[in-house]
Design an enzyme around this catalytic site. Structure first.
Site, PDB file in Angstrom:
ATOM      1  N   LYS A  40      -8.908  14.583   4.738  1.00  0.00           N
ATOM      2  CA  LYS A  40     -10.143  14.487   3.952  1.00  0.00           C
ATOM      3  C   LYS A  40     -10.231  13.089   3.361  1.00  0.00           C
ATOM      4  O   LYS A  40      -9.468  12.739   2.458  1.00  0.00           O
ATOM      5  CB  LYS A  40     -10.124  15.503   2.805  1.00  0.00           C
ATOM      6  CG  LYS A  40     -11.481  15.597   2.112  1.00  0.00           C
ATOM      7  CD  LYS A  40     -11.397  16.017   0.658  1.00  0.00           C
ATOM      8  CE  LYS A  40     -11.282  14.847  -0.297  1.00  0.00           C
ATOM      9  NZ  LYS A  40     -12.463  13.969  -0.358  1.00  0.00           N
ATOM     10  N   GLU A  59       1.539   9.244  -2.962  1.00  0.00           N
ATOM     11  CA  GLU A  59       1.381   7.819  -3.302  1.00  0.00           C
ATOM     12  C   GLU A  59       0.369   7.787  -4.440  1.00  0.00           C
ATOM     13  O   GLU A  59      -0.835   7.905  -4.206  1.00  0.00           O
ATOM     14  CB  GLU A  59       0.854   7.047  -2.088  1.00  0.00           C
ATOM     15  CG  GLU A  59       1.785   7.026  -0.892  1.00  0.00           C
ATOM     16  CD  GLU A  59       2.949   6.069  -1.068  1.00  0.00           C
ATOM     17  OE1 GLU A  59       2.950   5.264  -2.018  1.00  0.00           O
ATOM     18  OE2 GLU A  59       3.870   6.131  -0.244  1.00  0.00           O
ATOM     19  N   CYS A 114      -3.525   0.017  -6.215  1.00  0.00           N
ATOM     20  CA  CYS A 114      -2.503   0.715  -7.000  1.00  0.00           C
ATOM     21  C   CYS A 114      -1.364  -0.231  -7.374  1.00  0.00           C
ATOM     22  O   CYS A 114      -0.616   0.050  -8.303  1.00  0.00           O
ATOM     23  CB  CYS A 114      -1.972   1.897  -6.220  1.00  0.00           C
ATOM     24  SG  CYS A 114      -1.448   1.417  -4.572  1.00  0.00           S
ATOM     25  N   GLU A 117      -3.953   2.601 -16.030  1.00  0.00           N
ATOM     26  CA  GLU A 117      -4.346   1.762 -14.895  1.00  0.00           C
ATOM     27  C   GLU A 117      -5.739   1.203 -15.181  1.00  0.00           C
ATOM     28  O   GLU A 117      -6.669   1.973 -15.445  1.00  0.00           O
ATOM     29  CB  GLU A 117      -4.443   2.665 -13.656  1.00  0.00           C
ATOM     30  CG  GLU A 117      -3.566   2.280 -12.532  1.00  0.00           C
ATOM     31  CD  GLU A 117      -3.754   3.186 -11.307  1.00  0.00           C
ATOM     32  OE1 GLU A 117      -4.176   4.339 -11.429  1.00  0.00           O
ATOM     33  OE2 GLU A 117      -3.452   2.687 -10.222  1.00  0.00           O
TER      34      GLU A 117
END
Ligand code: NAP
Length: 489
Positions: A182, A258, A292, A389
């Site tokens: 997906k 991840e 990331c 983040e």
């Protein structure tokens, strides 16, 4: 809808199940928007749990046959797929820029980077060796073989819409697994384009299935609860990763995660700023800060603090932001307006707590999804930019005094994906590398990623590794075959 690629054979708006391009059962679609212009560029099939279940059935029908092929046959097809992607990287790059926003050169680079994993695993797939383990009794022999884990469910994010999928499909297919994937709803077109080329390269129907849709929880629930799926591989936020791991517990699926990062970049007084400044620019502002492994917190030692900021500022002010298809544009938009608002609120929080804007600091006139490349100085750990983040083009600079203090600050996070530091001191290089609690450490280097290295994190940044010889293990079961009764004459 007017887009540059609508006549391209790679421009698909349907899902890809069992080798067929298919609409959603409901006939519904969702819009894909160019974040640079706000234009709707595609209306893609809005699928859900039922289509996902059918894709899993299609995968099940071919799993045994794909696994039984000689590794060389599977890998030859991966080689063909790799070459086809490279041959068409410009067109694939354009599709990516239009749906994701990154500048065209970066987009073409990502296509090639993703393809490099297909090439790598096409080679590694032929080297899935077993073991013979000396037995404690003379009448036994212990053999260890590696077998594919089975059907893999893959869920990927929007920030690297081609490479994050290629990084999962390549080892899975090379190992003999089949996949139901997906892609992110913001960026399904790059994934669908990869499937067009996979089909042309001879990857059989059912081996790769792509389910597109807005209802990620419905698709995700089917993937994680269906007992036929033996493994989930996910790249995305830690929040969703935790949810998927919980959901996988019901059927004890293998997982590779991840997840998010909060990378420190440490610049010691003895650093060579001629390499630290370009390193900081690349690590912070690539993909407009939406990676990331972007450096999230930049720690600069007292002695070079002002010089570092001055030099970084003069480079950041050379950036040209705009539509990634335009010549000379170095930085594109963020993925959505909501993302730009999120970055703005983190900057606001820092300013309220005493940080100072060196350059940028606000949303940009280029459009609702744009944020100015920004540096904020005098950041401190109580700010959100220390804990969260940022996922935008904002470099918060923290001042530090000594090595012990900065290593503690760097490790003071639940994340552990990538870390970077700059020093010319050999002893410090080893000390700090070993003390940082991160899956990947760049020393005098921020361009750490390639298909030959094990990419992945510690702590809440995930588990498992993508790329390198270690990356194949995530898609293999280790099986013992114990042969006994061998002392009989
Ligand atoms: P996200 O919100 O977690 O979404 C990632 C994927 O998960 C998308 O396909 C999304 O679908 C899907 N998803 C969302 N909710 C779900 C649910 N309940 N069940 C199943 N699937 C669900 O992350 P993102 O904002 O797209 O990506 C950014 C994050 O990815 C950052 O944290 C970044 O650090 C991380 N990342 C990590 C790596 C790494 O290698 N460690 C690499 C790249 C990015 P929809 O798009 O349809 O919502």
């Amino acid at each position: 809808m007017s887009v540059i690629f609508e006549n391209s054979r790679f421009f698909r708006q349907q899902g890809y199940i069992n080798g067929q391009w298919v609409d959603a059962d409901s006939g519904n679609t969702f819009d894909v928007t160019n974040p640079a212009t706000g234009e709707v560029i595609a209306r893609v099939a809005d699928m859900g749990a039922a289509e996902t279940a059918r894709a899993i059935d299609a995968a099940e029908a071919v799993q045994a046959e794909w696994a039984a092929l000689p590794a060389r046959t599977r890998c030859n097809r991966l080689e063909r797929w790799y070459q086809a992607i490279l041959d068409n990287r410009k067109e694939l790059g354009q599709i990516m820029t239009v749906e994701q926003g990154k500048p065209i050169a970066e987009a073409i680079g990502e296509v090639a980077y993703g393809a490099s994993y297909i090439k790598w695993f096409a080679e590694e797939g032929k080297r899935v060796y077993g073991d013979i383990i000396p037995a404690p009794m003379t009448d036994k022999r212990n053999l260890v073989i590696k077998q594919p884990v089975g059907i893999v469910g893959a869920i990927t994010p929007w920030n690297f819409p081609s490479a994050m999928l290629a990084r999962k499909l390549a080892p899975a297919l090379a190992a003999g697994c089949v996949v139901v994937a997906k892609p992110a709803a913001e960026t399904p077109l790059s994934a669908l384009a990869l499937a067009v080329l996979a089909e042309e390269a001879g990857i059989p129907a059912g081996v790769i299935n792509l389910v597109t849709g807005m209802d990620a929880p419905a698709i995700g629930s089917e993937l994680t609860s269906n007992p036929k799926v033996r493994k989930i591989t996910f790249t995305g936020s830690t929040r969703v990763g935790k949810l998927l791991m919980e959901q996988c517990a019901g059927t004890i699926k293998r997982t590779s995660m991840e997840l998010g990062g909060n990378a420190p970049m440490i610049v010691f007084d003895d650093a060579d700023l001629d390499i630290a400044i370009p390193g900081a620019l690349a690590a912070k502002y690539r993909n407009s800060g939406q990676t990331c492994i972007c450096s999230n917190r930049i720690f600069v030692q007292d002695g070079i603090y002002d010089e570092f900021i001055e030099r970084l500022k003069s480079e950041v002010e050379k950036f040209s932001i705009g539509n990634g298809l335009e010549e000379g544009v170095t930085h594109g938009p963020l993925i959505t307006e909501a993302a730009a608002l999120g970055v703005e609120s983190k900057v606001q929080d820092a300013l309220e707590q005493g940080a100072r804007v060196v350059t940028g600091g606000a949303r940009s006139e280029n459009g609702p999804c744009f944020f100015q490349p920004t540096i904020i100085a005098d950041a401190v750990p109580s700010m959100r930019v220390f804990r969260e983040e940022i996922f935008g083009p904002v470099a918060p600079i923290f001042r530090f005094g000594n090595e012990e203090e900065v290593v503690e600050l760097a490790n003071n996070t639940e994340f552990g994906l990538a870390a970077y530091f700059y020093t010319e001191n050999m002893n410090r290089m080893w000390r700090v590398s070993e003390a940082l609690e991160y899956g990947m450490v760049g020393v005098n280097e921020t361009a750490i990623s390639s298909e030959v290295i094990p990419f992945g994190g510690m702590k809440e940044s995930g588990q498992g590794r993508e790329g390198s010889r270690y990356g194949m293990d995530d898609y293999l079961e280790t099986k013992l075959i114990c042969v006994g009764g061998l002392d009989r004459k």
